[in-house]
Design a protein around this motif. Structure first.
Motif, PDB file in Angstrom:
ATOM      1  N   GLN A   1      38.895  42.633   3.965  1.00  0.00           N
ATOM      2  CA  GLN A   1      39.453  43.710   3.426  1.00  0.00           C
ATOM      3  C   GLN A   1      38.949  44.454   2.280  1.00  0.00           C
ATOM      4  OE1 GLN A   1      43.389  42.206   2.537  1.00  0.00           O
ATOM      5  NE2 GLN A   1      43.922  41.990   4.871  1.00  0.00           N
ATOM      6  N   VAL A   2      37.983  43.747   1.451  1.00  0.00           N
ATOM      7  CA  VAL A   2      37.559  44.112   0.344  1.00  0.00           C
ATOM      8  C   VAL A   2      36.364  44.944   0.701  1.00  0.00           C
ATOM      9  CG1 VAL A   2      36.195  43.497  -1.832  1.00  0.00           C
ATOM     10  CG2 VAL A   2      38.260  42.679  -1.480  1.00  0.00           C
ATOM     11  N   LEU A   3      35.663  44.441   1.494  1.00  0.00           N
ATOM     12  CA  LEU A   3      34.304  45.153   1.992  1.00  0.00           C
ATOM     13  C   LEU A   3      34.638  46.436   2.921  1.00  0.00           C
ATOM     14  CD1 LEU A   3      31.866  42.216   2.746  1.00  0.00           C
ATOM     15  CD2 LEU A   3      31.804  43.541   0.830  1.00  0.00           C
ATOM     16  N   LYS A   4      35.867  46.835   2.972  1.00  0.00           N
ATOM     17  CA  LYS A   4      36.275  47.978   3.899  1.00  0.00           C
ATOM     18  C   LYS A   4      35.852  49.211   2.874  1.00  0.00           C
ATOM     19  CE  LYS A   4      39.544  46.623   7.246  1.00  0.00           C
ATOM     20  NZ  LYS A   4      40.883  46.678   7.825  1.00  0.00           N
ATOM     21  N   TYR A   5      35.868  48.872   1.535  1.00  0.00           N
ATOM     22  CA  TYR A   5      35.769  49.876   0.524  1.00  0.00           C
ATOM     23  C   TYR A   5      34.408  49.890   0.256  1.00  0.00           C
ATOM     24  CZ  TYR A   5      40.667  49.311  -0.156  1.00  0.00           C
ATOM     25  OH  TYR A   5      42.239  49.259   0.053  1.00  0.00           O
ATOM     26  N   ASP A   6      33.872  51.213   0.357  1.00  0.00           N
ATOM     27  CA  ASP A   6      32.375  51.820   0.597  1.00  0.00           C
ATOM     28  C   ASP A   6      31.593  51.460  -0.664  1.00  0.00           C
ATOM     29  OD1 ASP A   6      32.943  52.745   3.213  1.00  0.00           O
ATOM     30  OD2 ASP A   6      33.065  54.758   2.630  1.00  0.00           O
ATOM     31  N   THR A   7      32.372  51.385  -1.838  1.00  0.00           N
ATOM     32  CA  THR A   7      31.795  51.202  -3.116  1.00  0.00           C
ATOM     33  C   THR A   7      31.574  49.646  -3.487  1.00  0.00           C
ATOM     34  OG1 THR A   7      33.797  51.500  -4.225  1.00  0.00           O
ATOM     35  CG2 THR A   7      32.625  53.551  -4.058  1.00  0.00           C
ATOM     36  N   ILE A   8      31.902  49.028  -2.698  1.00  0.00           N
ATOM     37  CA  ILE A   8      31.768  47.437  -3.047  1.00  0.00           C
ATOM     38  C   ILE A   8      30.326  46.908  -2.315  1.00  0.00           C
ATOM     39  CG2 ILE A   8      32.826  45.298  -2.748  1.00  0.00           C
ATOM     40  CD1 ILE A   8      34.170  47.013  -4.676  1.00  0.00           C
ATOM     41  N   THR A   9      29.770  46.201  -2.976  1.00  0.00           N
ATOM     42  CA  THR A   9      28.558  45.650  -2.258  1.00  0.00           C
ATOM     43  C   THR A   9      28.496  44.021  -2.450  1.00  0.00           C
ATOM     44  OG1 THR A   9      27.131  47.435  -2.654  1.00  0.00           O
ATOM     45  CG2 THR A   9      25.993  45.509  -2.177  1.00  0.00           C
ATOM     46  N   PHE A  10      28.140  43.298  -1.435  1.00  0.00           N
ATOM     47  CA  PHE A  10      28.282  41.947  -1.264  1.00  0.00           C
ATOM     48  C   PHE A  10      26.790  41.306  -1.213  1.00  0.00           C
ATOM     49  CE2 PHE A  10      28.855  37.419  -0.249  1.00  0.00           C
ATOM     50  CZ  PHE A  10      30.028  37.025  -0.872  1.00  0.00           C
ATOM     51  N   TYR A  11      26.576  40.419  -2.297  1.00  0.00           N
ATOM     52  CA  TYR A  11      25.226  39.634  -2.350  1.00  0.00           C
ATOM     53  C   TYR A  11      25.567  38.058  -2.241  1.00  0.00           C
ATOM     54  CZ  TYR A  11      20.569  38.558  -4.194  1.00  0.00           C
ATOM     55  OH  TYR A  11      19.309  37.741  -4.300  1.00  0.00           O
ATOM     56  N   ASP A  12      24.654  37.825  -1.073  1.00  0.00           N
ATOM     57  CA  ASP A  12      24.807  36.279  -0.987  1.00  0.00           C
ATOM     58  C   ASP A  12      23.593  35.395  -2.061  1.00  0.00           C
ATOM     59  OD1 ASP A  12      24.934  33.554  -0.341  1.00  0.00           O
ATOM     60  OD2 ASP A  12      24.254  33.969   2.095  1.00  0.00           O
ATOM     61  N   GLY A  13      23.958  34.918  -3.081  1.00  0.00           N
ATOM     62  CA  GLY A  13      23.157  34.248  -3.842  1.00  0.00           C
ATOM     63  C   GLY A  13      23.941  33.479  -5.044  1.00  0.00           C
ATOM     64  N   ILE A  14      23.084  33.178  -5.993  1.00  0.00           N
ATOM     65  CA  ILE A  14      23.705  32.932  -7.318  1.00  0.00           C
ATOM     66  C   ILE A  14      22.952  33.301  -8.499  1.00  0.00           C
ATOM     67  CG2 ILE A  14      23.750  30.456  -8.630  1.00  0.00           C
ATOM     68  CD1 ILE A  14      23.193  29.176  -6.018  1.00  0.00           C
ATOM     69  N   ALA A  15      24.160  33.600  -9.403  1.00  0.00           N
ATOM     70  CA  ALA A  15      23.727  34.053 -10.696  1.00  0.00           C
ATOM     71  C   ALA A  15      22.841  33.143 -11.483  1.00  0.00           C
ATOM     72  CB  ALA A  15      24.680  34.906 -11.320  1.00  0.00           C
ATOM     73  N   LEU A  16      21.743  33.224 -11.909  1.00  0.00           N
ATOM     74  CA  LEU A  16      21.057  32.379 -12.847  1.00  0.00           C
ATOM     75  C   LEU A  16      21.082  32.637 -14.340  1.00  0.00           C
ATOM     76  CD1 LEU A  16      18.115  31.138 -10.745  1.00  0.00           C
ATOM     77  CD2 LEU A  16      20.444  29.913 -10.922  1.00  0.00           C
ATOM     78  N   LYS A  17      20.773  33.949 -14.445  1.00  0.00           N
ATOM     79  CA  LYS A  17      20.676  34.616 -15.935  1.00  0.00           C
ATOM     80  C   LYS A  17      21.243  35.779 -16.402  1.00  0.00           C
ATOM     81  CE  LYS A  17      15.803  32.777 -15.853  1.00  0.00           C
ATOM     82  NZ  LYS A  17      14.330  33.084 -16.091  1.00  0.00           N
TER      83      LYS A  17
END
Length: 301
Positions: free
Chosen positions: A68-84
């Motif tokens: 549902q969230v990714l239906k909104y065009d301004t949302i991007t999903f990144y598969d990873g871990i924030a380290l810094k």
């Protein structure tokens, strides 16, 4: 436009993070969600006490929410871990485990917490299944069962008082000398709640379903489920590295608008709230998104 530049970076893509993202997506805010798909409740068979989703698996709720969230065009999903993370002139810069660098005007930590389970063999395999932390999330499903409470002192007494409404077969396992005052001991006796002070060696289970608890002296007790009062640590050190203050209990300190002690940094969900539930996470994420949109509007209008 720089593809690595966002108005908002959300670190954590479970219930709180996705709720924040939905609010921002509906306001057309360019938003990045960074998440690696390892929620703390991944082993829990079913989620409860959340309207419209009662009994669904955590994965089901997350997958529907993400879709549902990714239906909104301004949302991007990144598969990873924030380290810094660091403060920069444009706001904040986040570096991931894959070497990607993203910049955002605002940052949201929806990173949850990491449970620190007691050093008992077998407890990890039972965690979230038959060894649980919350009567509201799991108590109904394990009602009327022979129940252990693995805790001592005030934490054990608090759990026992709540669980007493769900089952009449309760035993507190302190693993050390009991630590209750006289009034607490009287209450426990009044409700036929036993106390065993022997140290636990192992939990015997079948596929996460508790069967027995073995003590270091070799004795055994049959139980069907257990509650335990765990400690926790934050899932990431980035908030404190940015200067965010923690409470005396270890949560990220936020105000009623989910603002941390660092301007432009927000936190929501389990990392900043003692009430640990899906409903609370969604609620706090919704507030976070609305307040961020308000701030961005005030800064640009």
């Amino acid at each position: 436009m720089d593809t690595n530049q966002f108005e908002v970076i959300i670190i954590g893509g479970s219930y709180a993070g996705l709720s924040t993202a939905m609010t921002l997506g509906r306001s057309l805010r360019k938003t990045l969600i960074i998440d690696a798909g390892e929620p703390c409740n991944k082993q829990t068979p079913h989620s409860h006490n959340f309207l419209t989703q009662d009994g669904k698996t955590p994965r089901e709720i997350t997958e529907v929410s993400k879709k549902q969230v990714l239906k909104y065009d301004t949302i991007t999903f990144y598969d990873g871990i924030a380290l810094k993370g660091r403060k920069v002139s444009e706001g904040f810069e986040i570096t991931t485990n894959k070497g990607a660098v993203f910049k955002g005007k605002k940052v949201v930590f929806a990173t949850g917490i990491k449970d620190q389970l007691p050093a008992i063999k077998g407890i990890e395999q039972c965690w979230g299944i038959s060894v649980v932390h919350c009567p509201y999330c799991h108590g109904y499903e394990i009602r009327d069962k022979k129940t252990a409470i693995i805790a001592n002192g005030n934490k054990a007494f608090h759990l026992a008082s709540l669980v007493n409404n769900l089952t009449k077969e309760i035993t507190i396992l302190t693993s050390e000398k009991k630590n209750f005052d006289e009034s607490q001991l009287q209450k426990l006796k009044q409700h036929n709640i036993k106390i065993i002070e022997k140290e636990i060696s192992e939990i015997i289970h079948k596929k996460g379903i508790l069967e027995q608890i073995i003590f270091t002296d070799g004795s055994k007790e049959i139980f069907e489920c257990a509650y335990t009062a765990t400690t926790f640590k934050q899932s990431t050190s980035i908030p404190t590295e940015l200067g965010c203050k923690l409470t005396e209990n270890g949560y990220i300190e936020v105000d009623f608008m989910q603002k941390t002690t660092v301007n432009g940094v927000f936190a929501c969900g389990d990392n900043s709230a003692m009430m640990r539930s899906v409903a609370t996470a969604v609620y706090s994420g919704n507030i976070t998104g609305a307040i961020i949109n308000k701030e961005l509007t005030e800064e640009s209008f």
